[in-house]
Design a protein around this motif. Structure first.
Motif, mmCIF file in Angstrom:
data_model
loop_
_atom_site.group_PDB
_atom_site.id
_atom_site.type_symbol
_atom_site.label_atom_id
_atom_site.label_comp_id
_atom_site.label_asym_id
_atom_site.label_seq_id
_atom_site.Cartn_x
_atom_site.Cartn_y
_atom_site.Cartn_z
ATOM 1 N N ILE A 199 7.689 1.778 12.083
ATOM 2 C CA ILE A 199 8.517 2.060 10.924
ATOM 3 C C ILE A 199 9.079 0.719 10.492
ATOM 4 N N GLY A 200 8.817 0.367 9.251
ATOM 5 C CA GLY A 200 9.284 -0.925 8.761
ATOM 6 C C GLY A 200 9.170 -1.003 7.255
ATOM 7 N N ASN A 201 9.340 -2.214 6.746
ATOM 8 C CA ASN A 201 9.306 -2.444 5.304
ATOM 9 C C ASN A 201 8.093 -3.286 4.934
ATOM 10 N N ALA A 202 7.479 -2.936 3.803
ATOM 11 C CA ALA A 202 6.343 -3.715 3.316
ATOM 12 C C ALA A 202 6.822 -5.124 2.993
ATOM 13 N N GLY A 203 6.146 -6.107 3.554
ATOM 14 C CA GLY A 203 6.528 -7.499 3.347
ATOM 15 C C GLY A 203 5.924 -8.091 2.092
ATOM 16 N N ASN A 204 4.996 -7.400 1.488
ATOM 17 C CA ASN A 204 4.355 -7.858 0.268
ATOM 18 C C ASN A 204 3.795 -6.654 -0.479
ATOM 19 N N ASP A 205 3.448 -6.855 -1.755
ATOM 20 C CA ASP A 205 2.716 -5.818 -2.466
ATOM 21 C C ASP A 205 1.323 -5.746 -1.838
ATOM 22 N N PRO A 206 0.785 -4.557 -1.668
ATOM 23 C CA PRO A 206 -0.526 -4.429 -1.025
ATOM 24 C C PRO A 206 -1.631 -5.113 -1.840
ATOM 25 N N GLU A 207 -2.593 -5.655 -1.124
ATOM 26 C CA GLU A 207 -3.809 -6.179 -1.750
ATOM 27 C C GLU A 207 -4.860 -5.091 -1.593
ATOM 28 N N VAL A 208 -5.305 -4.526 -2.711
ATOM 29 C CA VAL A 208 -6.254 -3.411 -2.654
ATOM 30 C C VAL A 208 -7.561 -3.833 -3.317
ATOM 31 N N THR B 217 -4.105 -2.659 7.830
ATOM 32 C CA THR B 217 -5.271 -2.380 7.002
ATOM 33 C C THR B 217 -5.447 -0.876 6.895
ATOM 34 N N ALA B 218 -5.797 -0.410 5.695
ATOM 35 C CA ALA B 218 -6.037 1.025 5.478
ATOM 36 C C ALA B 218 -7.289 1.198 4.629
ATOM 37 N N TRP B 219 -7.975 2.305 4.849
ATOM 38 C CA TRP B 219 -9.222 2.607 4.151
ATOM 39 C C TRP B 219 -9.112 3.937 3.410
ATOM 40 N N GLY B 220 -9.969 4.129 2.416
ATOM 41 C CA GLY B 220 -10.147 5.415 1.749
ATOM 42 C C GLY B 220 -8.901 5.972 1.095
ATOM 43 N N LYS B 221 -8.629 7.251 1.352
ATOM 44 C CA LYS B 221 -7.491 7.944 0.733
ATOM 45 C C LYS B 221 -6.161 7.299 1.109
ATOM 46 N N THR B 222 -6.054 6.826 2.350
ATOM 47 C CA THR B 222 -4.821 6.167 2.782
ATOM 48 C C THR B 222 -4.600 4.900 1.965
ATOM 49 N N ALA B 223 -5.653 4.152 1.705
ATOM 50 C CA ALA B 223 -5.553 2.947 0.869
ATOM 51 C C ALA B 223 -5.140 3.305 -0.551
ATOM 52 N N GLU B 224 -5.644 4.419 -1.066
ATOM 53 C CA GLU B 224 -5.272 4.866 -2.411
ATOM 54 C C GLU B 224 -3.782 5.214 -2.481
ATOM 55 N N ILE B 225 -3.258 5.872 -1.452
ATOM 56 C CA ILE B 225 -1.828 6.206 -1.397
ATOM 57 C C ILE B 225 -1.000 4.924 -1.367
ATOM 58 N N ILE B 226 -1.426 3.971 -0.559
ATOM 59 C CA ILE B 226 -0.714 2.695 -0.482
ATOM 60 C C ILE B 226 -0.731 1.996 -1.835
ATOM 61 N N GLU B 227 -1.877 2.003 -2.495
ATOM 62 C CA GLU B 227 -2.000 1.353 -3.807
ATOM 63 C C GLU B 227 -1.035 1.959 -4.826
ATOM 64 N N LYS B 228 -0.894 3.285 -4.811
ATOM 65 C CA LYS B 228 -0.067 3.975 -5.805
ATOM 66 C C LYS B 228 1.426 3.904 -5.518
ATOM 67 N N PHE B 229 1.816 3.929 -4.234
ATOM 68 C CA PHE B 229 3.217 4.149 -3.920
ATOM 69 C C PHE B 229 3.933 3.044 -3.146
ATOM 70 N N VAL B 230 3.210 2.122 -2.548
ATOM 71 C CA VAL B 230 3.855 1.110 -1.709
ATOM 72 C C VAL B 230 3.994 -0.201 -2.484
ATOM 73 N N VAL B 231 5.214 -0.718 -2.507
ATOM 74 C CA VAL B 231 5.510 -2.021 -3.097
ATOM 75 C C VAL B 231 6.324 -2.817 -2.085
ATOM 76 N N LYS B 232 6.439 -4.095 -2.318
ATOM 77 C CA LYS B 232 7.207 -4.956 -1.428
ATOM 78 C C LYS B 232 8.603 -4.368 -1.212
ATOM 79 N N GLY B 233 9.019 -4.278 0.051
ATOM 80 C CA GLY B 233 10.341 -3.755 0.392
ATOM 81 C C GLY B 233 10.375 -2.271 0.699
ATOM 82 N N LYS B 234 9.341 -1.524 0.308
ATOM 83 C CA LYS B 234 9.295 -0.073 0.535
ATOM 84 C C LYS B 234 9.239 0.220 2.033
ATOM 85 N N GLU B 235 10.086 1.161 2.492
ATOM 86 C CA GLU B 235 10.072 1.543 3.906
ATOM 87 C C GLU B 235 8.970 2.577 4.138
#
Length: 108
Positions: free
Chosen positions: A11-20, A57-75
Motif C-alpha cells: 500500500i503506497g502512493n504512485a511516485g509518477n504518472d504511469p507509463e503505458v 509492472t502491470a499487464w492487460g486489464k490491470t494496466a488499463e485500470i492504471i492508465e485510466k485512474f492512477v496519477v502521481k500521488g494516488k494511493e
C-alpha cells in the motif's frame, strides 16, 4: 500454502504518472513506481520517516485500470509477485531489474 509463495502486497502512493504502452498485439503494459513509507522513532526518540521505492509492472486489464485512474500521488494497494530480470543496455552492460508484477490493484 501455495497461494502464499512469492506474494507481494503493498500500500503506497504512485511516485509518477504511469507509463503505458500498447503492444502490437493490442495488449497494454503499464510501468510505475510506488512509494511506501515507514515512520518510527530511533534509539534517541527522534521520529524517522523512511521511504522505499518499488518498481511495478502491470499487464492487460490491470494496466488499463492504471492508465485510466492512477496519477502521481494516488494511493493504491497492489497484490502481485516479485520478479527479477536482466538485459544488456546500449553499451553492452548487463542491467538487473527487480519489480512487482501486479495481479490485482485497489484504488484507495
Amino acid at each position: 500454502m501455495n497461494a502464499m509463495k512469492n506474494r507481494v502486497q503493498l500500500i503506497g502512493n504512485a511516485g509518477n504518472d504511469p507509463e503505458v504502452k500498447t503492444l502490437e498485439s493490442g495488449k497494454k503494459l503499464a510501468h510505475l513506481t510506488i512509494a511506501t513509507n515507514e515512520i518510527y522513532r530511533n534509539d534517541k526518540g527522534v521520529k524517522v520517516e523512511q521511504t522505499e521505492w518499488h518498481r511495478v509492472t502491470a499487464w492487460g486489464k490491470t494496466a488499463e485500470i492504471i492508465e485510466k485512474f492512477v496519477v502521481k500521488g494516488k494511493e493504491v494497494a497492489i497484490d502481485g509477485k516479485l520478479t527479477h530480470r536482466s538485459y544488456d543496455d546500449k553499451n553492452g552492460e548487463k542491467k538487473y531489474i527487480t519489480e512487482v508484477v501486479v495481479n490485482e490493484i485497489l484504488l484507495l
